[in-house]
Design a protein around this motif. Structure first.
Motif, PDB file in Angstrom:
ATOM      1  N   THR A 135       0.857  -1.189   0.000  1.00 25.25           N
ATOM      2  CA  THR A 135       0.000   0.000   0.000  1.00 25.25           C
ATOM      3  C   THR A 135       0.890   1.235   0.000  1.00 25.25           C
ATOM      4  OG1 THR A 135      -0.180   0.193   2.415  1.00 25.25           O
ATOM      5  CG2 THR A 135      -1.823  -1.182   1.285  1.00 25.25           C
ATOM      6  N   MET A 136       0.435   2.251  -0.692  1.00 29.05           N
ATOM      7  CA  MET A 136       1.171   3.507  -0.740  1.00 29.05           C
ATOM      8  C   MET A 136       0.201   4.659  -0.536  1.00 29.05           C
ATOM      9  SD  MET A 136       2.002   3.612  -4.854  1.00 29.05           S
ATOM     10  CE  MET A 136       2.815   2.028  -4.807  1.00 29.05           C
ATOM     11  N   ARG A 137       0.736   5.759   0.002  1.00 27.86           N
ATOM     12  CA  ARG A 137      -0.074   6.945   0.274  1.00 27.86           C
ATOM     13  C   ARG A 137       0.289   7.997  -0.755  1.00 27.86           C
ATOM     14  NH1 ARG A 137      -1.358   7.091   5.508  1.00 27.86           N
ATOM     15  NH2 ARG A 137      -3.222   8.189   4.819  1.00 27.86           N
ATOM     16  N   GLN A 138      -0.716   8.542  -1.424  1.00 30.86           N
ATOM     17  CA  GLN A 138      -0.495   9.550  -2.451  1.00 30.86           C
ATOM     18  C   GLN A 138      -1.416  10.743  -2.221  1.00 30.86           C
ATOM     19  OE1 GLN A 138      -1.202   7.055  -5.967  1.00 30.86           O
ATOM     20  NE2 GLN A 138       1.009   7.002  -6.328  1.00 30.86           N
ATOM     21  N   PRO A 139      -0.961  11.961  -2.603  1.00 31.55           N
ATOM     22  CA  PRO A 139      -1.794  13.151  -2.372  1.00 31.55           C
ATOM     23  C   PRO A 139      -3.111  13.086  -3.129  1.00 31.55           C
ATOM     24  CG  PRO A 139       0.131  13.676  -3.721  1.00 31.55           C
ATOM     25  CD  PRO A 139       0.335  12.293  -3.198  1.00 31.55           C
ATOM     26  N   VAL A 140      -4.152  13.578  -2.488  1.00 33.34           N
ATOM     27  CA  VAL A 140      -5.483  13.602  -3.090  1.00 33.34           C
ATOM     28  C   VAL A 140      -5.496  14.448  -4.358  1.00 33.34           C
ATOM     29  CG1 VAL A 140      -7.852  14.399  -2.738  1.00 33.34           C
ATOM     30  CG2 VAL A 140      -6.655  13.208  -0.904  1.00 33.34           C
ATOM     31  N   GLY A 141      -4.829  15.596  -4.298  1.00 33.70           N
ATOM     32  CA  GLY A 141      -4.828  16.508  -5.441  1.00 33.70           C
ATOM     33  C   GLY A 141      -5.205  17.902  -5.006  1.00 33.70           C
ATOM     34  N   PRO A 142      -5.481  18.797  -5.940  1.00 31.20           N
ATOM     35  CA  PRO A 142      -5.788  20.186  -5.588  1.00 31.20           C
ATOM     36  C   PRO A 142      -6.932  20.300  -4.575  1.00 31.20           C
ATOM     37  CG  PRO A 142      -5.429  20.001  -7.939  1.00 31.20           C
ATOM     38  CD  PRO A 142      -5.447  18.594  -7.394  1.00 31.20           C
ATOM     39  N   ALA A 143      -6.716  21.127  -3.563  1.00 29.97           N
ATOM     40  CA  ALA A 143      -7.675  21.264  -2.466  1.00 29.97           C
ATOM     41  C   ALA A 143      -8.186  22.695  -2.386  1.00 29.97           C
ATOM     42  CB  ALA A 143      -7.017  20.874  -1.141  1.00 29.97           C
ATOM     43  N   LEU A 144      -9.457  22.829  -2.080  1.00 25.35           N
ATOM     44  CA  LEU A 144     -10.073  24.127  -1.802  1.00 25.35           C
ATOM     45  C   LEU A 144     -10.214  24.248  -0.291  1.00 25.35           C
ATOM     46  CD1 LEU A 144     -11.553  26.753  -2.510  1.00 25.35           C
ATOM     47  CD2 LEU A 144     -13.642  25.400  -2.846  1.00 25.35           C
ATOM     48  N   LEU A 145      -9.576  25.253   0.285  1.00 20.14           N
ATOM     49  CA  LEU A 145      -9.561  25.446   1.729  1.00 20.14           C
ATOM     50  C   LEU A 145     -10.281  26.755   2.053  1.00 20.14           C
ATOM     51  CD1 LEU A 145      -5.772  24.611   2.357  1.00 20.14           C
ATOM     52  CD2 LEU A 145      -7.700  23.019   2.090  1.00 20.14           C
ATOM     53  N   ILE A 146     -11.336  26.668   2.856  1.00 20.61           N
ATOM     54  CA  ILE A 146     -12.130  27.847   3.214  1.00 20.61           C
ATOM     55  C   ILE A 146     -11.995  28.066   4.713  1.00 20.61           C
ATOM     56  CG2 ILE A 146     -14.411  28.903   3.164  1.00 20.61           C
ATOM     57  CD1 ILE A 146     -15.115  27.051   0.833  1.00 20.61           C
ATOM     58  N   THR A 147     -11.434  29.215   5.101  1.00 19.59           N
ATOM     59  CA  THR A 147     -11.117  29.467   6.505  1.00 19.59           C
ATOM     60  C   THR A 147     -12.025  30.541   7.097  1.00 19.59           C
ATOM     61  OG1 THR A 147      -9.414  31.093   5.912  1.00 19.59           O
ATOM     62  CG2 THR A 147      -8.713  28.806   6.150  1.00 19.59           C
ATOM     63  N   PRO A 148     -12.258  30.504   8.418  1.00 20.51           N
ATOM     64  CA  PRO A 148     -13.149  31.461   9.083  1.00 20.51           C
ATOM     65  C   PRO A 148     -12.396  32.693   9.573  1.00 20.51           C
ATOM     66  CG  PRO A 148     -12.494  29.799  10.641  1.00 20.51           C
ATOM     67  CD  PRO A 148     -11.797  29.462   9.343  1.00 20.51           C
ATOM     68  N   TRP A 149     -13.161  33.657  10.090  1.00 19.20           N
ATOM     69  CA  TRP A 149     -12.567  34.912  10.532  1.00 19.20           C
ATOM     70  C   TRP A 149     -12.062  34.879  11.968  1.00 19.20           C
ATOM     71  CZ3 TRP A 149     -15.161  36.296  14.822  1.00 19.20           C
ATOM     72  CH2 TRP A 149     -16.502  35.930  14.928  1.00 19.20           C
ATOM     73  N   ASN A 150     -12.521  33.923  12.782  1.00 16.35           N
ATOM     74  CA  ASN A 150     -12.250  34.023  14.217  1.00 16.35           C
ATOM     75  C   ASN A 150     -10.821  33.636  14.610  1.00 16.35           C
ATOM     76  OD1 ASN A 150     -12.958  31.385  13.501  1.00 16.35           O
ATOM     77  ND2 ASN A 150     -13.925  30.949  15.470  1.00 16.35           N
ATOM     78  N   PHE A 151     -10.175  32.777  13.820  1.00  8.22           N
ATOM     79  CA  PHE A 151      -8.761  32.454  14.021  1.00  8.22           C
ATOM     80  C   PHE A 151      -8.080  32.568  12.657  1.00  8.22           C
ATOM     81  CE2 PHE A 151     -10.813  30.505  17.648  1.00  8.22           C
ATOM     82  CZ  PHE A 151      -9.958  30.793  18.698  1.00  8.22           C
ATOM     83  N   PRO A 152      -7.833  33.794  12.194  1.00  5.34           N
ATOM     84  CA  PRO A 152      -7.403  33.997  10.811  1.00  5.34           C
ATOM     85  C   PRO A 152      -6.047  33.413  10.477  1.00  5.34           C
ATOM     86  CG  PRO A 152      -7.346  36.059  12.045  1.00  5.34           C
ATOM     87  CD  PRO A 152      -8.029  35.057  12.909  1.00  5.34           C
ATOM     88  N   LEU A 153      -5.206  33.161  11.485  1.00  7.03           N
ATOM     89  CA  LEU A 153      -3.912  32.529  11.228  1.00  7.03           C
ATOM     90  C   LEU A 153      -3.985  31.018  11.441  1.00  7.03           C
ATOM     91  CD1 LEU A 153      -0.790  33.012  10.687  1.00  7.03           C
ATOM     92  CD2 LEU A 153      -0.563  32.645  13.146  1.00  7.03           C
ATOM     93  N   ALA A 154      -4.404  30.603  12.624  1.00  7.11           N
ATOM     94  CA  ALA A 154      -4.328  29.188  12.991  1.00  7.11           C
ATOM     95  C   ALA A 154      -5.212  28.296  12.132  1.00  7.11           C
ATOM     96  CB  ALA A 154      -4.681  29.011  14.472  1.00  7.11           C
ATOM     97  N   MET A 155      -6.392  28.782  11.733  1.00  8.89           N
ATOM     98  CA  MET A 155      -7.238  27.952  10.880  1.00  8.89           C
ATOM     99  C   MET A 155      -6.619  27.802   9.489  1.00  8.89           C
ATOM    100  SD  MET A 155      -9.595  27.052  12.975  1.00  8.89           S
ATOM    101  CE  MET A 155      -8.187  27.119  14.110  1.00  8.89           C
ATOM    102  N   GLY A 156      -5.784  28.765   9.099  1.00  9.30           N
ATOM    103  CA  GLY A 156      -5.060  28.635   7.848  1.00  9.30           C
ATOM    104  C   GLY A 156      -3.891  27.676   7.958  1.00  9.30           C
TER     105      GLY A 156
END
Length: 470
Positions: A135-156
């Motif tokens: 078995t091997m682990r491979q990246p899923v591919g391009p990701a869309l990441l949507i972050t909130p306003w309350n922790f603008p650094l850490a959630m990113g």
């Protein structure tokens, strides 16, 4: 930290139609800066950049990816003051708390720098001996990441760190209210050596128009969203078309249970941390305080004294905007109208900014809306219970299941109650559970998937099986 454009393919650019959006300081109501307001076409351009960079980034050695994250961790640590001041300005949290978020958020880069080289596979012999199972682990591919306003650094950093470590490129859509921190973070990652196209950032007020085409585009293979449950449900529907891998960290309604044998000093300290982190504007914030009737009076008095001692404008920052403050006021007014008593606070603060004071309510009736809705403000409703079964039943009486807090000195009770609580995380004798090395996430209407911990990188990896005849 002067960039105010879109970050696409390693370059800064204006929005396609030249539109901008103002970023407001919630402590004053004044405009801090204007940033690009991306069009749907800009979002697709960002996805094209991520898609074009994916193959080469996936082939980049894990050690190289980890070293980029480590460099980003070191740069972020060096610039802690600058990032903290930026977050305080655009989000409103007190400077000391903003510095704490930089320390916490940067740790995700260090953690995933180490995890990047550990995402291996397995090798075993088939039971019949006729083949080998790889078995091997491979990246899923391009990701869309949507972050909130309350922790603008850490959630990113929590999302970006895992994606970078796994070998996924990404498009990041930060919250409209707090885009400046993410733009600064993108520039820092570029400086740390992240190749062009791996990270793309689009700021916009046209969120629905920009996000839906990205979710429905076959080049997108992963969606990670932190935000409200209604929006999470909508994104889940939209993502069904492409069968996207999903991570949804949604709303919360955290119970805070104080049992008769609890150390009340620890319980009050934990209550302050669980309620007042980020002015209560956190999905992990304690939303309902359930206290055993034998210690309720003492706990409430101590907790109310601590809440009353907080200074608005110094210890307590503003809420994010006028609408957020109005919602908190509406929930408090509803509870009082139904019979709740106000011990501390209870009314918006006059003057500039969107301040609401620390508030403690008792005798809150079960039908009050704040027992069922996420408060997202510095309001603590307290009710009592008589036995463990009642405490657990009332704690679980919600559609949400993100986190719960338990205070008791009885180890057996701590285990029993933790097992019975319908929550993805439980804090026992502590008011903060978030940690980069631990899996963060919920169940029920609080979503699914985990961020942080060893599980965090799994969300961005596929497992491939290869059978080898021998």
């Amino acid at each position: 930290m002067t960039h105010r454009g879109l970050f696409i393919g390693g370059s800064w650019r204006d929005s396609g139609d030249g539109a901008t959006v103002d970023v407001e300081n919630p402590a004053t109501g004044q405009v801090l800066a204007s940033v690009a307001d991306a069009t749907p076409a800009d979002g697709l351009a960002a996805l094209t950049a991520a898609h074009d960079a994916q193959k080469q980034w996936a082939a980049t050695p894990a050690r190289t990816r980890g070293e980029i994250l480590r460099a980003a961790f070191e740069l972020l640590t060096e610039r802690r003051e600058q990032f903290a001041e930026l977050m305080t300005a655009e989000m409103g949290k007190p400077l000391a708390e903003a510095k704490g978020e930089v320390a916490y958020g940067s740790e995700f880069f260090r953690w995933f720098a180490e995890e990047s080289v550990r995402a291996g596979g397995t090798w075993s012999a088939a039971p019949d001996g006729a083949s080998r199972l790889l078995t091997m682990r491979q990246p899923v591919g391009p990701a869309l990441l949507i972050t909130p306003w309350n922790f603008p650094l850490a959630m990113g950093t929590r999302k970006i760190g895992a994606a970078v470590a796994a070998g996924c490129t990404m498009v990041v859509k930060p919250a409209t209210q707090t885009p400046l921190t993410m733009l600064a973070l993108a520039d820092l990652l570029r400086e740390a050596g992240l190749p062009a196209g791996v990270l793309n950032v689009v700021t916009t007020t046209r969120t629905a128009e920009l996000v839906e085409p990205l979710v429905r585009d076959p080049r997108t293979r992963k969606l990670s969203f932190t935000g409200s449950t209604p929006i999470g449900r909508l994104l889940m529907e939209q993502s069904a078309e492409q069968l996207l891998r999903l991570s949804l960290e949604l709303g919360g309604n955290a119970p805070f249970l104080v049992f008769a044998d609890a150390d009340l000093d620890a319980a009050v300290d934990g209550a302050m941390a669980a309620k007042m982190r980020n002015m209560g504007q956190a999905c992990t914030a304690a939303n309902r305080f359930l206290v055993h009737e034998s210690v309720a009076a003492e706990f409430t008095a101590r907790f109310a004294d601590r809440m009353a001692a907080l200074r608005v404008g110094e210890d307590v920052g503003p809420l994010i905007d006028a609408r957020a403050r109005a919602k908190v006021a509406e929930l408090v007014d509803d509870a009082v109208r139904l019979g709740a008593r106000t011990l501390v606070g209870g009314a918006p603060v006059d003057g500039p900014g969107y301040y609401y004071p620390p508030t403690v309510l008792t005798d809150v009736p079960p039908e009050a809306a704040l027992n069922h809705e996420e408060i997202f403000g510095p309001v603590a409703p307290i009710a009592t219970f008589t036995d463990d079964a009642e405490a657990v039943a009332r704690a679980n009486d919600t559609e949400f299941g993100l986190v719960a807090y338990v205070f008791t000195r009885d180890l057996a009770r701590a285990v029993r109650v933790s097992e019975a609580l319908e929550a993805g995380m439980v804090g026992v004798n502590q008011g903060i559970v978030s940690h980069p090395a631990a899996p963060f996430g919920g169940i029920k209407a609080s979503g699914f998937g985990r961020e942080g911990g060893a599980e965090g990188i799994d969300e961005y990896l596929e497992t491939k099986y290869v059978g080898l005849a021998v």
